[in-house]
Design a protein around this motif. Structure first.
Motif, PDB file in Angstrom:
ATOM      1  N   LEU A 267     -69.810  21.747-110.734  1.00 39.05           N
ATOM      2  CA  LEU A 267     -70.908  21.219-111.539  1.00 39.05           C
ATOM      3  C   LEU A 267     -72.258  21.563-110.914  1.00 39.05           C
ATOM      4  O   LEU A 267     -73.235  21.795-111.620  1.00 39.05           O
ATOM      5  CB  LEU A 267     -70.772  19.709-111.695  1.00 39.05           C
ATOM      6  N   VAL A 268     -72.321  21.550-109.593  1.00 41.69           N
ATOM      7  CA  VAL A 268     -73.522  21.922-108.840  1.00 41.69           C
ATOM      8  C   VAL A 268     -73.033  22.716-107.640  1.00 41.69           C
ATOM      9  O   VAL A 268     -72.105  22.290-106.957  1.00 41.69           O
ATOM     10  CB  VAL A 268     -74.307  20.676-108.349  1.00 41.69           C
ATOM     11  N   GLU A 269     -73.650  23.867-107.387  1.00 37.45           N
ATOM     12  CA  GLU A 269     -73.180  24.703-106.282  1.00 37.45           C
ATOM     13  C   GLU A 269     -74.272  24.973-105.262  1.00 37.45           C
ATOM     14  O   GLU A 269     -75.362  25.417-105.613  1.00 37.45           O
ATOM     15  CB  GLU A 269     -72.638  26.030-106.815  1.00 37.45           C
ATOM     16  N   ASN A 270     -73.965  24.685-104.006  1.00 37.99           N
ATOM     17  CA  ASN A 270     -74.843  24.976-102.872  1.00 37.99           C
ATOM     18  C   ASN A 270     -76.284  24.546-103.096  1.00 37.99           C
ATOM     19  O   ASN A 270     -77.217  25.301-102.833  1.00 37.99           O
ATOM     20  CB  ASN A 270     -74.791  26.462-102.520  1.00 37.99           C
ATOM     21  N   LYS A 271     -76.464  23.348-103.564  1.00 36.50           N
ATOM     22  CA  LYS A 271     -77.813  22.826-103.788  1.00 36.50           C
ATOM     23  C   LYS A 271     -78.315  22.159-102.511  1.00 36.50           C
ATOM     24  O   LYS A 271     -77.616  21.362-101.897  1.00 36.50           O
ATOM     25  CB  LYS A 271     -77.820  21.802-104.922  1.00 36.50           C
ATOM     26  N   THR A 272     -79.528  22.501-102.120  1.00 40.68           N
ATOM     27  CA  THR A 272     -80.153  21.855-100.969  1.00 40.68           C
ATOM     28  C   THR A 272     -81.013  20.719-101.488  1.00 40.68           C
ATOM     29  O   THR A 272     -81.769  20.883-102.441  1.00 40.68           O
ATOM     30  CB  THR A 272     -81.028  22.847-100.183  1.00 40.68           C
ATOM     31  N   SER A 273     -80.863  19.574-100.863  1.00 43.91           N
ATOM     32  CA  SER A 273     -81.607  18.393-101.275  1.00 43.91           C
ATOM     33  C   SER A 273     -82.184  17.703-100.055  1.00 43.91           C
ATOM     34  O   SER A 273     -81.482  17.475 -99.081  1.00 43.91           O
ATOM     35  CB  SER A 273     -80.667  17.436-102.022  1.00 43.91           C
ATOM     36  N   ARG A 274     -83.476  17.411-100.096  1.00 44.04           N
ATOM     37  CA  ARG A 274     -84.130  16.623 -99.049  1.00 44.04           C
ATOM     38  C   ARG A 274     -84.783  15.435 -99.733  1.00 44.04           C
ATOM     39  O   ARG A 274     -85.543  15.595-100.679  1.00 44.04           O
ATOM     40  CB  ARG A 274     -85.182  17.433 -98.310  1.00 44.04           C
ATOM     41  N   ASP A 275     -84.436  14.243 -99.237  1.00 42.16           N
ATOM     42  CA  ASP A 275     -84.986  13.042 -99.850  1.00 42.16           C
ATOM     43  C   ASP A 275     -84.861  11.886 -98.872  1.00 42.16           C
ATOM     44  O   ASP A 275     -84.216  12.013 -97.831  1.00 42.16           O
ATOM     45  CB  ASP A 275     -84.231  12.699-101.137  1.00 42.16           C
ATOM     46  N   SER A 276     -85.452  10.768 -99.241  1.00 43.30           N
ATOM     47  CA  SER A 276     -85.291   9.586 -98.396  1.00 43.30           C
ATOM     48  C   SER A 276     -83.832   9.139 -98.510  1.00 43.30           C
ATOM     49  O   SER A 276     -83.184   9.298 -99.548  1.00 43.30           O
ATOM     50  CB  SER A 276     -86.245   8.471 -98.814  1.00 43.30           C
ATOM     51  N   TYR A 277     -83.333   8.595 -97.439  1.00 44.25           N
ATOM     52  CA  TYR A 277     -81.937   8.150 -97.364  1.00 44.25           C
ATOM     53  C   TYR A 277     -81.586   7.223 -98.527  1.00 44.25           C
ATOM     54  O   TYR A 277     -80.523   7.357 -99.130  1.00 44.25           O
ATOM     55  CB  TYR A 277     -81.737   7.447 -96.015  1.00 44.25           C
ATOM     56  N   ARG A 278     -82.475   6.334 -98.892  1.00 44.33           N
ATOM     57  CA  ARG A 278     -82.196   5.346 -99.947  1.00 44.33           C
ATOM     58  C   ARG A 278     -82.023   5.975-101.328  1.00 44.33           C
ATOM     59  O   ARG A 278     -81.458   5.358-102.223  1.00 44.33           O
ATOM     60  CB  ARG A 278     -83.284   4.275 -99.995  1.00 44.33           C
ATOM     61  N   LYS A 279     -82.503   7.205-101.521  1.00 45.07           N
ATOM     62  CA  LYS A 279     -82.416   7.846-102.835  1.00 45.07           C
ATOM     63  C   LYS A 279     -81.128   8.642-103.033  1.00 45.07           C
ATOM     64  O   LYS A 279     -80.862   9.101-104.138  1.00 45.07           O
ATOM     65  CB  LYS A 279     -83.632   8.730-103.078  1.00 45.07           C
ATOM     66  N   PHE A 280     -80.347   8.803-101.964  1.00 44.39           N
ATOM     67  CA  PHE A 280     -79.079   9.504-102.124  1.00 44.39           C
ATOM     68  C   PHE A 280     -78.067   8.595-102.821  1.00 44.39           C
ATOM     69  O   PHE A 280     -78.154   7.375-102.755  1.00 44.39           O
ATOM     70  CB  PHE A 280     -78.536   9.971-100.771  1.00 44.39           C
ATOM     71  N   VAL A 281     -77.107   9.208-103.472  1.00 47.78           N
ATOM     72  CA  VAL A 281     -76.026   8.487-104.129  1.00 47.78           C
ATOM     73  C   VAL A 281     -75.402   7.513-103.129  1.00 47.78           C
ATOM     74  O   VAL A 281     -75.159   7.871-101.979  1.00 47.78           O
ATOM     75  CB  VAL A 281     -74.967   9.498-104.635  1.00 47.78           C
ATOM     76  N   LYS A 282     -75.152   6.296-103.587  1.00 46.60           N
ATOM     77  CA  LYS A 282     -74.662   5.241-102.704  1.00 46.60           C
ATOM     78  C   LYS A 282     -73.439   5.664-101.880  1.00 46.60           C
ATOM     79  O   LYS A 282     -73.374   5.412-100.689  1.00 46.60           O
ATOM     80  CB  LYS A 282     -74.360   3.984-103.507  1.00 46.60           C
ATOM     81  N   GLY A 283     -72.484   6.298-102.482  1.00 48.34           N
ATOM     82  CA  GLY A 283     -71.296   6.738-101.760  1.00 48.34           C
ATOM     83  C   GLY A 283     -71.617   7.746-100.669  1.00 48.34           C
ATOM     84  O   GLY A 283     -71.020   7.724 -99.588  1.00 48.34           O
ATOM     85  N   LEU A 284     -72.560   8.635-100.931  1.00 47.98           N
ATOM     86  CA  LEU A 284     -72.960   9.611 -99.917  1.00 47.98           C
ATOM     87  C   LEU A 284     -73.710   8.936 -98.780  1.00 47.98           C
ATOM     88  O   LEU A 284     -73.568   9.329 -97.618  1.00 47.98           O
ATOM     89  CB  LEU A 284     -73.815  10.718-100.529  1.00 47.98           C
TER      90      LEU A 284
END
Length: 109
Positions: A40-57
């Protein structure tokens, strides 16, 4: 319990395990696949605050640390609410697999 199942392929830096705050920032690269193995998504780089990541991650990043590589299976509702995400092709009530490499964690204590 959140419903996250994970396998740590490579353990990262353990010096800050369990001490992450919502102000910390994280940079990851990930591939997202569905139950059928479709990418669904391949090799995507993501930088964000920890709180904005998906809860499970968030759970696994906190345990695995910077430099880690892990595989996490989580219910779609943790990532995209109960309805899923039509844009990405995520159905409601399915399992998603995130293959994640934690490239960097900046701690903002």
């Amino acid at each position: 319990r959140s419903g996250v199942t994970y396998k740590i392929i490579e353990l990262g830096d353990q010096s800050h395990v369990g001490s992450m705050s919502s102000r910390d920032t994280v940079k990851i690269v990930y591939t997202l696949t569905d139950e059928q193995g479709r990418t669904l998504v391949e090799n995507k780089t993501s930088r964000d605050s920890y709180r904005k990541f998906v809860k499970g991650l968030q759970e696994v990043i906190k345990l695995a640390g910077e430099g880690a590589h892990f595989n996490a299976w989580l219910p779609s509702k943790l990532a995209y609410d109960v309805a899923g995400n039509k844009e990405l092709g995520v159905e409601a009530n399915t399992m998603l697999n995130y293959d994640v490499e934690v490239l960097e964690i900046k701690y903002r204590n």
